[in-house]
Design a protein around this motif. Structure first.
Motif, PDB file in Angstrom:
ATOM      1  N   TYR A   1       0.837  -1.202   0.000  1.00 50.77           N
ATOM      2  CA  TYR A   1       0.000   0.000   0.000  1.00 50.77           C
ATOM      3  C   TYR A   1       0.871   1.250   0.000  1.00 50.77           C
ATOM      4  O   TYR A   1       0.633   2.191  -0.762  1.00 50.77           O
ATOM      5  CB  TYR A   1      -0.929  -0.018   1.225  1.00 50.77           C
ATOM      6  N   GLU A   2       1.896   1.226   0.847  1.00 49.41           N
ATOM      7  CA  GLU A   2       2.765   2.406   0.926  1.00 49.41           C
ATOM      8  C   GLU A   2       3.572   2.586  -0.357  1.00 49.41           C
ATOM      9  O   GLU A   2       3.934   3.697  -0.726  1.00 49.41           O
ATOM     10  CB  GLU A   2       3.663   2.310   2.164  1.00 49.41           C
ATOM     11  N   THR A   3       3.837   1.473  -1.048  1.00 50.96           N
ATOM     12  CA  THR A   3       4.575   1.550  -2.312  1.00 50.96           C
ATOM     13  C   THR A   3       3.703   2.068  -3.445  1.00 50.96           C
ATOM     14  O   THR A   3       4.109   2.935  -4.214  1.00 50.96           O
ATOM     15  CB  THR A   3       5.125   0.152  -2.691  1.00 50.96           C
ATOM     16  N   PHE A   4       2.488   1.552  -3.561  1.00 51.86           N
ATOM     17  CA  PHE A   4       1.685   1.809  -4.766  1.00 51.86           C
ATOM     18  C   PHE A   4       0.474   2.720  -4.553  1.00 51.86           C
ATOM     19  O   PHE A   4       0.010   3.341  -5.500  1.00 51.86           O
ATOM     20  CB  PHE A   4       1.172   0.482  -5.349  1.00 51.86           C
ATOM     21  N   CYS A   5      -0.085   2.772  -3.383  1.00 54.24           N
ATOM     22  CA  CYS A   5      -1.403   3.386  -3.215  1.00 54.24           C
ATOM     23  C   CYS A   5      -1.370   4.693  -2.437  1.00 54.24           C
ATOM     24  O   CYS A   5      -2.185   5.587  -2.675  1.00 54.24           O
ATOM     25  CB  CYS A   5      -2.349   2.427  -2.502  1.00 54.24           C
ATOM     26  N   LEU A   6      -0.444   4.782  -1.465  1.00 47.73           N
ATOM     27  CA  LEU A   6      -0.426   5.929  -0.561  1.00 47.73           C
ATOM     28  C   LEU A   6      -0.338   7.260  -1.299  1.00 47.73           C
ATOM     29  O   LEU A   6      -0.982   8.224  -0.879  1.00 47.73           O
ATOM     30  CB  LEU A   6       0.751   5.761   0.425  1.00 47.73           C
ATOM     31  N   VAL A   7       0.416   7.336  -2.378  1.00 49.21           N
ATOM     32  CA  VAL A   7       0.569   8.613  -3.104  1.00 49.21           C
ATOM     33  C   VAL A   7      -0.777   9.247  -3.423  1.00 49.21           C
ATOM     34  O   VAL A   7      -0.903  10.461  -3.431  1.00 49.21           O
ATOM     35  CB  VAL A   7       1.376   8.498  -4.420  1.00 49.21           C
ATOM     36  N   CYS A   8      -1.767   8.426  -3.717  1.00 53.36           N
ATOM     37  CA  CYS A   8      -3.088   8.963  -4.023  1.00 53.36           C
ATOM     38  C   CYS A   8      -4.044   8.846  -2.839  1.00 53.36           C
ATOM     39  O   CYS A   8      -4.723   9.797  -2.476  1.00 53.36           O
ATOM     40  CB  CYS A   8      -3.704   8.228  -5.216  1.00 53.36           C
ATOM     41  N   HIS A   9      -4.129   7.645  -2.264  1.00 52.60           N
ATOM     42  CA  HIS A   9      -5.190   7.409  -1.273  1.00 52.60           C
ATOM     43  C   HIS A   9      -4.819   7.857   0.139  1.00 52.60           C
ATOM     44  O   HIS A   9      -5.689   7.914   1.003  1.00 52.60           O
ATOM     45  CB  HIS A   9      -5.595   5.937  -1.284  1.00 52.60           C
ATOM     46  N   GLY A  10      -3.538   8.167   0.372  1.00 50.13           N
ATOM     47  CA  GLY A  10      -3.133   8.695   1.669  1.00 50.13           C
ATOM     48  C   GLY A  10      -2.864   7.610   2.690  1.00 50.13           C
ATOM     49  O   GLY A  10      -3.379   6.496   2.583  1.00 50.13           O
ATOM     50  N   ALA A  11      -2.078   7.953   3.710  1.00 45.94           N
ATOM     51  CA  ALA A  11      -1.632   6.973   4.700  1.00 45.94           C
ATOM     52  C   ALA A  11      -2.801   6.292   5.402  1.00 45.94           C
ATOM     53  O   ALA A  11      -2.754   5.108   5.710  1.00 45.94           O
ATOM     54  CB  ALA A  11      -0.708   7.645   5.716  1.00 45.94           C
ATOM     55  N   ALA A  12      -3.876   7.028   5.672  1.00 43.72           N
ATOM     56  CA  ALA A  12      -5.024   6.460   6.386  1.00 43.72           C
ATOM     57  C   ALA A  12      -6.149   6.080   5.421  1.00 43.72           C
ATOM     58  O   ALA A  12      -7.224   5.692   5.858  1.00 43.72           O
ATOM     59  CB  ALA A  12      -5.524   7.439   7.444  1.00 43.72           C
ATOM     60  N   GLY A  13      -5.924   6.221   4.118  1.00 42.35           N
ATOM     61  CA  GLY A  13      -6.915   5.799   3.128  1.00 42.35           C
ATOM     62  C   GLY A  13      -8.013   6.808   2.857  1.00 42.35           C
ATOM     63  O   GLY A  13      -9.023   6.485   2.242  1.00 42.35           O
ATOM     64  N   ARG A  14      -7.797   8.050   3.267  1.00 37.19           N
ATOM     65  CA  ARG A  14      -8.877   9.040   3.127  1.00 37.19           C
ATOM     66  C   ARG A  14      -8.911   9.738   1.764  1.00 37.19           C
ATOM     67  O   ARG A  14      -9.681  10.667   1.560  1.00 37.19           O
ATOM     68  CB  ARG A  14      -8.769  10.090   4.220  1.00 37.19           C
TER      69      ARG A  14
END
Ligand code: HEC
Length: 149
Positions: free
Chosen positions: A56-69
């Motif tokens: 998640y931190e590699t691929f998703c965090l840039v858009c969805h944020g650390a807490a998924g918001r």
């Protein structure tokens, strides 16, 4: 310059030659119905969740944020250039099946989530389910009174 055809990141500018055979295994295209029927084969162990967090931190965090918001650094929610990023921790997405989240990771395009790039070629096999398990952890964290809101 202004009118040239620009190729978007991750776009495939040239169609494969007819008869090309994938070397990493072909995947059937998913529909919402077939996605919802997929069973998550990965138990939510801490090993699975920790690996999911790394992905998640590699691929998703840039858009969805650390807490998924939906407020990652490149998301317009946080002043970045990428519009339309969704929260992963609201009730609507919490009610979606694991299979739905899996299928959006494989291809948001096919799942009617056309604004999200395809990740099925970057995250494979059980890694995708580990990501699903981590998204569930974020949702649980957002719900709990002591969790990150
Ligand atoms: C480049 C930005 C970007 C990245 C990186 C990204 N997403 Fe998305 N994501 C989006 C956008 C934009 C949408 C909304 C798509 C739409 O509605 O067309 C979305 C939607 C989703 C949805 C559907 C939400 C809903 O309400 O139905 C899920 C699930 C999701 N993303 C999970 C992930 C996961 C897991 C990763 C990491 C593999 C990831 N995303 C990486 C931009 C991104």
């Amino acid at each position: 310059m202004r009118h040239q055809r620009s190729i978007k990141p991750y776009a495939r500018p040239i169609a494969p030659v007819p008869g090309t055979v994938p070397v990493t295994g072909a995947e059937p295209l998913m529909s919402l119905q077939s996605a919802d029927r997929l069973a998550n084969p990965r138990t939510r162990t801490s090993e699975s969740i920790n690996h999911g967090r790394f992905l998640y931190e590699t691929f998703c965090l840039v858009c969805h944020g650390a807490a998924g918001r939906g407020d990652g650094p490149i998301s317009s929610v946080a002043g970045g250039p990428f519009f339309g990023v969704r929260s992963l921790v609201n009730d609507t997405i919490a009610r979606r099946t694991d299979g739905y989240i899996y299928a959006v990771i494989v291809s948001g395009q096919v799942m009617g989530r056309g604004l999200m790039p395809v990740y099925g070629d970057k995250v494979r096999g059980a890694d995708r389910w580990d990501l699903v398990n981590y998204v569930r952890t974020l949702q649980a964290g957002a719900k709990s009174p002591t969790g990150r809101r």
